[in-house]
Motif scaffolding. Structure first.
Motif, short mmCIF file in Angstrom:
data_model
loop_
_atom_site.label_atom_id
_atom_site.label_comp_id
_atom_site.label_asym_id
_atom_site.label_seq_id
_atom_site.Cartn_x
_atom_site.Cartn_y
_atom_site.Cartn_z
N ARG A 1 -4.49 5.78 -8.43
CA ARG A 1 -4.38 6.61 -7.24
C ARG A 1 -2.93 7.07 -7.13
O ARG A 1 -2.02 6.35 -7.50
CB ARG A 1 -4.75 5.78 -6.00
N SER A 2 -2.77 8.28 -6.62
CA SER A 2 -1.39 8.76 -6.51
C SER A 2 -0.70 8.06 -5.34
O SER A 2 -1.33 7.78 -4.31
CB SER A 2 -1.36 10.28 -6.34
N THR A 3 0.55 7.76 -5.55
CA THR A 3 1.31 7.07 -4.51
C THR A 3 2.52 7.92 -4.13
O THR A 3 2.86 8.89 -4.82
CB THR A 3 1.81 5.70 -5.01
N THR B 1 -0.36 4.62 -1.09
CA THR B 1 -1.04 5.90 -1.27
C THR B 1 -0.73 6.81 -0.09
O THR B 1 -0.51 6.34 1.03
CB THR B 1 -2.57 5.72 -1.37
N GLU C 1 -5.97 -1.36 -9.58
CA GLU C 1 -6.40 0.03 -9.73
C GLU C 1 -7.71 0.14 -10.50
O GLU C 1 -8.57 0.95 -10.16
CB GLU C 1 -5.32 0.86 -10.44
N GLU D 1 0.85 -1.20 0.00
CA GLU D 1 0.00 0.00 0.00
C GLU D 1 0.88 1.25 0.00
O GLU D 1 1.67 1.45 0.94
CB GLU D 1 -0.86 -0.05 1.27
#
Lengths: 130, 153
Positions: free
Chosen positions: B136-138, A91, B75, A89
């Protein structure tokens, strides 16, 4: 404290990852590594043994890594345990959530030898090693 | 340490079996999603969880191609969960099936080089994801360090 004497608890619901992390940590001189597959198993392990470091995945069930982190940070007996999230994960929201919950560091998989200095840094900050 | 090139063959076999197990769970989910024409946010959430498990494990084992396709599936599933029109959902379901079947194929044929079909699929999935608003931006490790440094002691 000698790295060989540092007790590490690895929590990941994927056996493959538990095996890989165990090998990686042992190759870096950490001799006491216990790996479990869920937060409930981790809670049992915490009642049996004193740990210096927890490496925990995020996406697990029935309890996520974040929920487990919240639990650990509420336990008076676990306040000195270093907690590092090791997860796919990546984000920003999740990282911020983990930081707000009291994580000591956050590593996006794959965990590699290059991350060992981060682990040492956290252990030094927690005064587990000098 | 990766398993891709140097793991004991029996151990590697065990790793691949576990990854395949996740893919099979994802397939069961996708079957149920397909039966409902995709309008199942919780099932899509479960599918993206299985894809993240494959992605993270593939990353840890040193299988970047598998990680990439699983990541695209993850995603697309996350973004598709917000869609309410069945007609739109059918299209994204096809992409999820493509991602899953490719991951399964790659797991069965680890030693094979990337094929042109896989490259085309990867590009197609990326296009679908872009149409859904992009991933989504990471954050990278540097940004994580910065965020950690900002917290009050």
């Amino acid at each position: 404290m000698d790295p060989n004497d540092i007790n590490i608890l690895v929590i990941d619901d994927v056996n493959t990852v538990r095996v890989q992390l165990n090998d990686l940590l042992k190759s870096f001189g950490f001799g006491q590594v216990q790996a479990v597959g869920s937060a409930p198993e981790a809670i049992q392990a915490l009642t049996r043994e004193k740990y210096h470091l927890i490496l925990c995945d995020w996406h697990m069930s029935p309890t996520t890594g974040l929920e487990f982190l919240h639990f650990v940070r509420k336990q008076p007996s676990c306040q000195k345990i270093a907690f590092i999230m090791v997860t796919a994960e990546a984000t920003k929201e999740r990282v911020v959530e983990a930081i707000q919950a009291g994580v000591d560091d956050y590593i996006v998989k794959p965990l590699t030898l290059a991350h060992m200095n981060k682990i040492y840094k956290v252990l030094t900050k927690k005064q587990v090693i000098e | 340490m990766t398993a891709g090139g140097t793991a004991d063959p029996q151990r590697l076999k065990g790793f691949i079996q576990e990854l395949t197990g996740f893919a099979e769970k994802a397939e069961r989910n996708l079957n149920e999603i397909s039966e409902n024409d995709g309008l199942s946010e919780s099932r899509l959430g479960e599918f993206s969880e299985q894809m993240i498990a494959i992605r993270g494990t593939a990353d840890q084992l040193g299988f970047p191609r598998i990680s990439r396709i699983a990541g695209l599936g993850e995603e697309i599933a996350v973004k598709a969960a917000t869609i309410t029109k069945r007609s739109q959902m059918r299209r994204y379901l096809t992409s999820l099936w493509d991602a899953l079947t490719t991951v399964k194929f790659m797991l069965e044929h680890l030693s094979q080089e990337t094929s042109e079909e896989q490259d085309i699929l990867s590009h197609r999935l990326q296009t679908v994801l872009t149409q859904l608003g992009g991933p989504r931006s990471t954050v990278d490790q540097g940004e994580i360090e910065r965020l950690l440094g900002q917290r009050p002691e």
